[in-house]
Scaffold this motif. Structure first.
Motif, PDB file in Angstrom:
ATOM      1  N   GLN A  16       0.971  -1.011   0.207  1.00 21.76           N
ATOM      2  CA  GLN A  16      -0.096  -0.167  -0.020  1.00 21.76           C
ATOM      3  C   GLN A  16       0.860   1.187   0.163  1.00 21.76           C
ATOM      4  OE1 GLN A  16      -1.695   0.441   4.242  1.00 21.76           O
ATOM      5  NE2 GLN A  16      -0.833  -1.610   4.233  1.00 21.76           N
ATOM      6  N   ARG A  17       0.181   2.678  -0.394  1.00 22.29           N
ATOM      7  CA  ARG A  17       0.969   3.510  -0.418  1.00 22.29           C
ATOM      8  C   ARG A  17       1.591   3.971   0.961  1.00 22.29           C
ATOM      9  NH1 ARG A  17      -2.911   4.835  -4.231  1.00 22.29           N
ATOM     10  NH2 ARG A  17      -4.090   5.715  -2.533  1.00 22.29           N
ATOM     11  N   GLY A  18       2.758   4.691   1.126  1.00 23.04           N
ATOM     12  CA  GLY A  18       2.968   5.033   2.252  1.00 23.04           C
ATOM     13  C   GLY A  18       3.932   4.556   3.355  1.00 23.04           C
ATOM     14  N   ILE A  19       4.144   3.096   3.207  1.00 20.88           N
ATOM     15  CA  ILE A  19       4.525   2.260   4.055  1.00 20.88           C
ATOM     16  C   ILE A  19       5.903   2.885   4.597  1.00 20.88           C
ATOM     17  CG2 ILE A  19       5.324   0.088   4.744  1.00 20.88           C
ATOM     18  CD1 ILE A  19       3.305  -1.038   2.642  1.00 20.88           C
ATOM     19  N   VAL A  20       6.918   3.016   3.612  1.00 26.79           N
ATOM     20  CA  VAL A  20       8.407   3.446   3.906  1.00 26.79           C
ATOM     21  C   VAL A  20       8.417   4.836   4.647  1.00 26.79           C
ATOM     22  CG1 VAL A  20      10.324   4.428   2.661  1.00 26.79           C
ATOM     23  CG2 VAL A  20       9.182   2.596   1.762  1.00 26.79           C
ATOM     24  N   HIS A  21       7.132   5.647   4.363  1.00 24.08           N
ATOM     25  CA  HIS A  21       7.042   6.838   4.838  1.00 24.08           C
ATOM     26  C   HIS A  21       6.908   6.691   6.690  1.00 24.08           C
ATOM     27  CE1 HIS A  21       6.069  11.247   5.957  1.00 24.08           C
ATOM     28  NE2 HIS A  21       4.894  10.586   6.205  1.00 24.08           N
ATOM     29  N   ARG A  22       5.884   5.711   6.653  1.00 21.33           N
ATOM     30  CA  ARG A  22       5.399   5.264   7.902  1.00 21.33           C
ATOM     31  C   ARG A  22       6.490   4.588   8.638  1.00 21.33           C
ATOM     32  NH1 ARG A  22      -0.863   3.211   7.389  1.00 21.33           N
ATOM     33  NH2 ARG A  22      -1.708   5.002   6.492  1.00 21.33           N
ATOM     34  N   SER A  24       9.672   4.719   8.290  1.00 21.76           N
ATOM     35  CA  SER A  24      10.914   5.971   8.508  1.00 21.76           C
ATOM     36  C   SER A  24      10.357   7.051   9.850  1.00 21.76           C
ATOM     37  CB  SER A  24      11.153   6.760   7.060  1.00 21.76           C
ATOM     38  OG  SER A  24      11.674   5.631   6.269  1.00 21.76           O
ATOM     39  N   GLY A  25       9.201   7.356   9.549  1.00 19.62           N
ATOM     40  CA  GLY A  25       8.488   8.357  10.514  1.00 19.62           C
ATOM     41  C   GLY A  25       8.647   7.802  11.980  1.00 19.62           C
ATOM     42  N   PHE A  26       8.291   6.511  12.087  1.00 20.60           N
ATOM     43  CA  PHE A  26       8.384   5.649  13.445  1.00 20.60           C
ATOM     44  C   PHE A  26       9.693   5.828  13.944  1.00 20.60           C
ATOM     45  CE2 PHE A  26       9.575   2.118  15.865  1.00 20.60           C
ATOM     46  CZ  PHE A  26       8.532   1.896  16.873  1.00 20.60           C
ATOM     47  N   GLY A  31      14.202   8.411  17.876  1.00 18.12           N
ATOM     48  CA  GLY A  31      15.611   8.847  17.823  1.00 18.12           C
ATOM     49  C   GLY A  31      16.594   8.150  17.168  1.00 18.12           C
ATOM     50  N   CYS A  32      15.926   7.556  15.968  1.00 18.28           N
ATOM     51  CA  CYS A  32      16.823   6.274  15.027  1.00 18.28           C
ATOM     52  C   CYS A  32      17.277   7.066  13.946  1.00 18.28           C
ATOM     53  CB  CYS A  32      16.075   5.124  15.037  1.00 18.28           C
ATOM     54  SG  CYS A  32      15.453   4.218  16.415  1.00 18.28           S
ATOM     55  N   ASN A  33      18.606   6.579  13.543  1.00 21.57           N
ATOM     56  CA  ASN A  33      19.098   7.184  12.341  1.00 21.57           C
ATOM     57  C   ASN A  33      19.277   5.785  11.383  1.00 21.57           C
ATOM     58  OD1 ASN A  33      20.407   8.796  10.169  1.00 21.57           O
ATOM     59  ND2 ASN A  33      22.293   7.907  11.109  1.00 21.57           N
ATOM     60  N   ILE A  34      18.625   5.938  10.209  1.00 23.29           N
ATOM     61  CA  ILE A  34      18.652   4.835   9.081  1.00 23.29           C
ATOM     62  C   ILE A  34      20.050   4.693   8.540  1.00 23.29           C
ATOM     63  CG2 ILE A  34      17.659   3.851   7.097  1.00 23.29           C
ATOM     64  CD1 ILE A  34      15.103   5.122   7.657  1.00 23.29           C
ATOM     65  N   ALA A  71       5.999  -3.174  18.134  1.00 22.26           N
ATOM     66  CA  ALA A  71       5.251  -4.318  18.139  1.00 22.26           C
ATOM     67  C   ALA A  71       3.834  -3.790  17.978  1.00 22.26           C
ATOM     68  CB  ALA A  71       5.219  -5.147  19.224  1.00 22.26           C
ATOM     69  N   ALA A  72       3.384  -2.781  18.709  1.00 19.78           N
ATOM     70  CA  ALA A  72       2.151  -2.090  18.541  1.00 19.78           C
ATOM     71  C   ALA A  72       1.866  -1.217  17.297  1.00 19.78           C
ATOM     72  CB  ALA A  72       2.067  -0.683  19.714  1.00 19.78           C
ATOM     73  N   PHE A  73       3.085  -0.666  16.665  1.00 16.42           N
ATOM     74  CA  PHE A  73       3.259  -0.133  15.393  1.00 16.42           C
ATOM     75  C   PHE A  73       2.538  -0.956  14.453  1.00 16.42           C
ATOM     76  CE2 PHE A  73       5.624   0.892  11.557  1.00 16.42           C
ATOM     77  CZ  PHE A  73       5.010   2.234  11.160  1.00 16.42           C
ATOM     78  N   CYS A  74       3.391  -2.083  14.357  1.00 12.51           N
ATOM     79  CA  CYS A  74       3.086  -3.218  13.260  1.00 12.51           C
ATOM     80  C   CYS A  74       1.500  -3.851  13.728  1.00 12.51           C
ATOM     81  CB  CYS A  74       3.853  -4.546  13.815  1.00 12.51           C
ATOM     82  SG  CYS A  74       5.627  -4.166  13.226  1.00 12.51           S
ATOM     83  N   GLN A  75       1.318  -4.043  14.777  1.00 11.17           N
ATOM     84  CA  GLN A  75      -0.316  -4.391  14.780  1.00 11.17           C
ATOM     85  C   GLN A  75      -1.300  -3.340  14.442  1.00 11.17           C
ATOM     86  OE1 GLN A  75      -1.086  -5.245  19.024  1.00 11.17           O
ATOM     87  NE2 GLN A  75      -2.915  -6.382  18.520  1.00 11.17           N
ATOM     88  N   GLU A  76      -1.012  -2.156  14.708  1.00  8.71           N
ATOM     89  CA  GLU A  76      -1.961  -1.297  14.328  1.00  8.71           C
ATOM     90  C   GLU A  76      -1.891  -1.247  12.621  1.00  8.71           C
ATOM     91  OE1 GLU A  76      -2.115   3.719  14.086  1.00  8.71           O
ATOM     92  OE2 GLU A  76      -0.578   2.701  15.332  1.00  8.71           O
TER      93      GLU A  76
END
Length: 290
Positions: A16-22, A24-26, A31-34, A71-76
């Motif tokens: 679906q659209r926006g997965i990478v954006h979501r 990366s935003g998480f 405080g994480c750097n890819i 885990a909560a982010f994935c479930q959502e």
């Protein structure tokens, strides 16, 4: 200065659209750097796959916070995701019978630092390689299984294999030319965490002496396949394959020697990619971010 903890994130979900954006935003809000990222959308299965390597740079975000929030982010979002400690070496149990080239190659790569794993145990139904295991200071477990053993004996032997996996907290089992057919129950217990290697002549050249059979047929290519173990013999999701050209001047022994080299390389690649969390299952296939 203490280095920042590093993680590898893997996930799969409906495309679906926006997965990478979501995602990366998480990571940004935590405080994480890819460090690096790879993704693939499968038009056929309509599934999306991602692998991200990142550093957690905010000391206020604990490992527990990061994992529970993810885990909560994935479930959502309906995602199947995992967070792996990038600096932890996965624990790999090797299994072998009487043909040792793949075992020897993996042990050399392990000792040389080319394969980022811990090897807590080597299992065999024969005693041929106990001295090789001892030379690497790795416990060798001899679990004999006589030819023609009945089902109860086979299941008892497999129960000991499962006990070793549990005792040593094994992340991956590698069948480095372990020449026994595993029961459906053991295959299920190892689902997604056991890799096998075989010559790529199957199903054309089944049974004993496949290289002699190939020589008799005048093959021009020989190869090897590394795949996940399933109850369908040698038909699990493929992780890696390779081939070498051969010709009419080569005898069966030469073909066999070339085949052994290919098997070693293919199996080592598959194991390395698995322990680096680069292999994601996509139904009967795999996505490999190499």
């Amino acid at each position: 200065m203490t280095p920042h903890p590093e993680y590898i994130l893997t996930l799969s979900c409906h495309d679906q659209r926006g997965i990478v954006h979501r995602v990366s935003g998480f990571l940004a809000t935590h405080g994480c750097n890819i460090i690096d990222s790879a993704q693939f959308g499968d038009a056929e299965s309509q599934l999306f796959f991602m692998r991200m390597h990142f550093a957690a740079e905010d000391p206020a975000v604990t490992d527990g916070d990061l994992r529970s929030d993810f885990a909560a982010f994935c479930q959502e979002l309906g995602m199947t995701g995992q967070l792996h400690d990038a600096r932890r070496k996965p624990r790999v149990m090797l299994m072998v019978s009487k043909i040792g080239h793949c075992l020897n190659d993996l042990l050399f790569r392990y000792r040389s630092g080319l394969l980022p794993v811990e090897i807590p145990a080597i299992v065999s139904n024969h005693m041929d390689f106990y001295q090789l295991a001892a030379s690497y200071n790795i416990p060798f477990h001899h679990l004999p299984l006589a030819a023609g053993a009945d089902e109860a004996t086979k299941l008892a032997q497999e129960a000991r294999i499962l006990d070793l996996m549990d005792t040593h907290q094994v992340d991956l089992v590698v069948l480095a030319r372990y020449m026994q057919i595993l029961s459906p129950g053991l295959c299920e217990a190892m689902r997604g965490k056991a890799i096998n290697i075989h010559h790529s002549f199957l199903p054309s050249f089944k049974g004993a002496k496949p290289y002699a059979q190939a020589h008799k047929r005048g093959v021009k290519l020989i190869g090897a396949t590394a795949h996940f173990v399933t109850s369908d013999l040698d038909e699990g999701p493929i992780i890696e394959q390779d081939v070498e050209r051969v010709d009419h001047a080569m005898d069966a022994e030469t073909l066999s020697a070339i085949g052994r080299d290919v098997e070693c390389v293919v199996l080592a690649r598959a194991v390395k990619w698995f322990v680096e969390h680069r292999v994601l299952q996509n139904g009967d296939k795999t996505v490999v971010f190499n």
